[in-house]
Every structure is written in C-alpha cells, then in structure tokens.
Enzyme design. Sequence first.
Site, mmCIF file in Angstrom:
data_model
loop_
_atom_site.group_PDB
_atom_site.id
_atom_site.type_symbol
_atom_site.label_atom_id
_atom_site.label_comp_id
_atom_site.label_asym_id
_atom_site.label_seq_id
_atom_site.Cartn_x
_atom_site.Cartn_y
_atom_site.Cartn_z
ATOM 1 N N ASP A 11 36.257 31.302 35.018
ATOM 2 C CA ASP A 11 37.375 31.284 35.973
ATOM 3 C C ASP A 11 36.788 31.040 37.364
ATOM 4 O OD1 ASP A 11 39.956 31.581 37.101
ATOM 5 O OD2 ASP A 11 39.685 33.728 37.393
ATOM 6 N N TYR A 43 40.351 27.985 43.652
ATOM 7 C CA TYR A 43 40.479 26.615 43.137
ATOM 8 C C TYR A 43 41.719 25.922 43.696
ATOM 9 C CZ TYR A 43 36.735 26.680 39.597
ATOM 10 O OH TYR A 43 35.518 26.688 38.947
ATOM 11 N N CYS A 75 41.718 30.024 33.434
ATOM 12 C CA CYS A 75 42.259 29.712 34.755
ATOM 13 C C CYS A 75 43.318 28.626 34.606
ATOM 14 C CB CYS A 75 41.127 29.231 35.659
ATOM 15 S SG CYS A 75 41.683 28.640 37.269
ATOM 16 N N ASN A 76 44.529 28.931 35.012
ATOM 17 C CA ASN A 76 45.613 27.936 34.921
ATOM 18 C C ASN A 76 45.385 26.767 35.876
ATOM 19 O OD1 ASN A 76 48.254 29.332 33.431
ATOM 20 N ND2 ASN A 76 46.872 30.806 34.340
ATOM 21 N N THR A 77 44.881 27.078 37.063
ATOM 22 C CA THR A 77 44.686 26.033 38.080
ATOM 23 C C THR A 77 43.696 24.989 37.572
ATOM 24 O OG1 THR A 77 45.051 27.773 39.727
ATOM 25 C CG2 THR A 77 44.176 25.695 40.536
ATOM 26 N N CYS A 189 48.951 32.539 36.501
ATOM 27 C CA CYS A 189 47.629 32.638 37.128
ATOM 28 C C CYS A 189 46.987 33.873 36.525
ATOM 29 C CB CYS A 189 47.751 32.784 38.643
ATOM 30 S SG CYS A 189 46.187 33.203 39.450
ATOM 31 N N THR A 190 45.755 33.729 36.065
ATOM 32 C CA THR A 190 45.122 34.836 35.344
ATOM 33 C C THR A 190 44.795 36.022 36.255
ATOM 34 O OG1 THR A 190 42.989 33.715 35.595
ATOM 35 C CG2 THR A 190 44.188 33.369 33.532
ATOM 36 N N HIS A 191 44.835 35.811 37.559
ATOM 37 C CA HIS A 191 44.621 36.932 38.473
ATOM 38 C C HIS A 191 45.798 37.911 38.478
ATOM 39 C CE1 HIS A 191 41.314 34.583 40.137
ATOM 40 N NE2 HIS A 191 40.982 35.608 40.887
HETATM 41 N N1 DGL Z 1 42.718 32.424 38.191
HETATM 42 C C1 DGL Z 1 43.211 31.166 38.662
HETATM 43 C C2 DGL Z 1 44.421 30.712 37.808
HETATM 44 O O1 DGL Z 1 44.650 31.189 36.705
HETATM 45 C C3 DGL Z 1 43.600 30.964 40.094
HETATM 46 C C4 DGL Z 1 42.866 31.328 41.302
HETATM 47 C C5 DGL Z 1 42.397 30.190 42.189
HETATM 48 O O2 DGL Z 1 43.189 29.552 42.908
HETATM 49 O O3 DGL Z 1 41.195 29.976 42.139
HETATM 50 O O4 DGL Z 1 45.139 29.849 38.218
#
Ligand code: DGL
Length: 260
Positions: A11, A43, A75-77, A189-191
């Site tokens: 991630d 990201y 990570c979705n992004t 978003c995994t966060h």
């Molecule tokens: N964890 C990331 C996601 O799932 C996003 C955080 C980022 O912008 O880096 O999209």
Amino acid sequence: MAAIPKILVFDSGLGGLTVYREIVSARPNARYVYVADDAFFPYSAHGEAALVERIVTLMATLLATHAPDLVVIACNTASTLVLPDLRARFSVPFVGIVPAIKPACAASVSKRVSVLGTEATIAREYTRALIRDFGNGAEVTLVGSARLAGYAEAELNGAPVADAAIAAEIAPCFIDRAGRRTDTIVLACTHYPLLLHRLQRLAPWPVTWHDPAPAIARRVVELIGPPEPGKPAMTQFMFTSGAIPSPVLAAALLQFGIKQ
Ligand code: DGL
C-alpha cells in the site's frame, strides 16, 4: 507453490493493514512482507502516469528482493489504475482491491449508496465503469476525500484527529432526499476501516459501511490454498523511505500482530 507461501502486501501507507489483518486471519500459515510506500504517500496526490511508473518500477525491485508467491495491492488508488500494467509486466499473481460497488448496490434497500474514496479513486474511469455496470438501479454518490487517509495515518501514529474534521469529510456521503436516505457507504480506500469506530459514531444516521477486505482475503486463499497446520504468520514490515516505526506506531503494529 512453496510449502509456506510468501505474500507481499503493498500500500502507499498503513491502510493496507486493514486488508493484511483479514488475509492473516484467513491464511495464518504464511510468510508476509508488508511494504508501505510512504516515500510516495499519498498516492492520490500523483498523476496517473507518474503513479504507474512509480509502482511498476518499485514492484520490479520488490519482486527481485522478496520473490513472493502472490502480491496483494491493498490500495484502491493503485489498483484502479495499475493492475493491468503489473499483470502485463510480471508473472506473479496480483490481487487488487477496488471499490465494492457491486455488492453494496445489490444490498442497499434504499438504493442510495455513497462511495467514499480518495479523490483519485473517485475520479478514475475504472470506478465510473463499476457504477455503470453494477449500479443495479441505485443512485450512487461519489465522494472524494482529500484528508481522510492522512487522518487515519495520523491516528495510528498517535496524533489524534478532531471529530469535527472527520465528520466534515464524511458529511457529503449522507443524502436524505425524496423520502430516501443513504443506507450504504462503500469504503473505497483501505485507510478508512482504520477509522471505522469514529465513522460509525460520527455518522448522522446508521448505515452499512462496506469493506471488501474479507472478500480479498477469500480470494487470496483461493489462489494460495487453505492453511495447513504449522507455524503462525511471520511478517516483515517496511517503509520505502527506510523510516523505522516510532514506538507509538510499533505498538499499533503489534495490534495487527506485526512484531518487526
Ligand atoms: N490506501 C489507499 C487506497 O486504498 C489510499 C491512500 C493514498 O492516497 O495513498 O486508496
């Protein structure tokens, strides 16, 4: 596949831990490498071409160094952008995480669904196509949050974020119109699952928060095979910046079962 498989979980930061914990609980007998690309976090702040270049280049090094049997792009992004390039370039299997729009829209009773993700994920054509293909008649509201992933990182690093700041980020998800309220929110978003208790408490009304991490864990088990009796998971954790986790973060990582 090796007797004790090695799984790389990747991630931009600490959000992938919410996917990692599901995978570890479904597949404990494995070796794990968790890589947080903190040197490039967030990201969502990078253009698409720069992000593809960054992740493909970094992945070449990580695969050469760790030789995993499977890689999870937690990570979705990243996943909504770079999976085709990774699969074209490398032969190791990749599992990605993308907004869980299909199951969320199918489960929604009010047919009002919001997708909460980074601004980049929300802007992706991949996300728009998921809504066109799997919206299932639901009215879908896309909410790009500029700050929530950073807030989740801050909390895990021991820097508390005020309720009002979090409430402001999620407020646009809640639509109450024409006698129908939003009843389902996709955590894209995994966060964000790191903040789940706060999100639940600060929500103007109760909703279902849809986290696809358990489905990702099931997919990993399908590909790697079910656990055999043996040692519990061993995990290596690293930041691409080379930073060493602070004592506060080290304590938080311990909650995820990560000792080093
Ligand atoms: N964890 C990331 C996601 O799932 C996003 C955080 C980022 O912008 O880096 O999209």
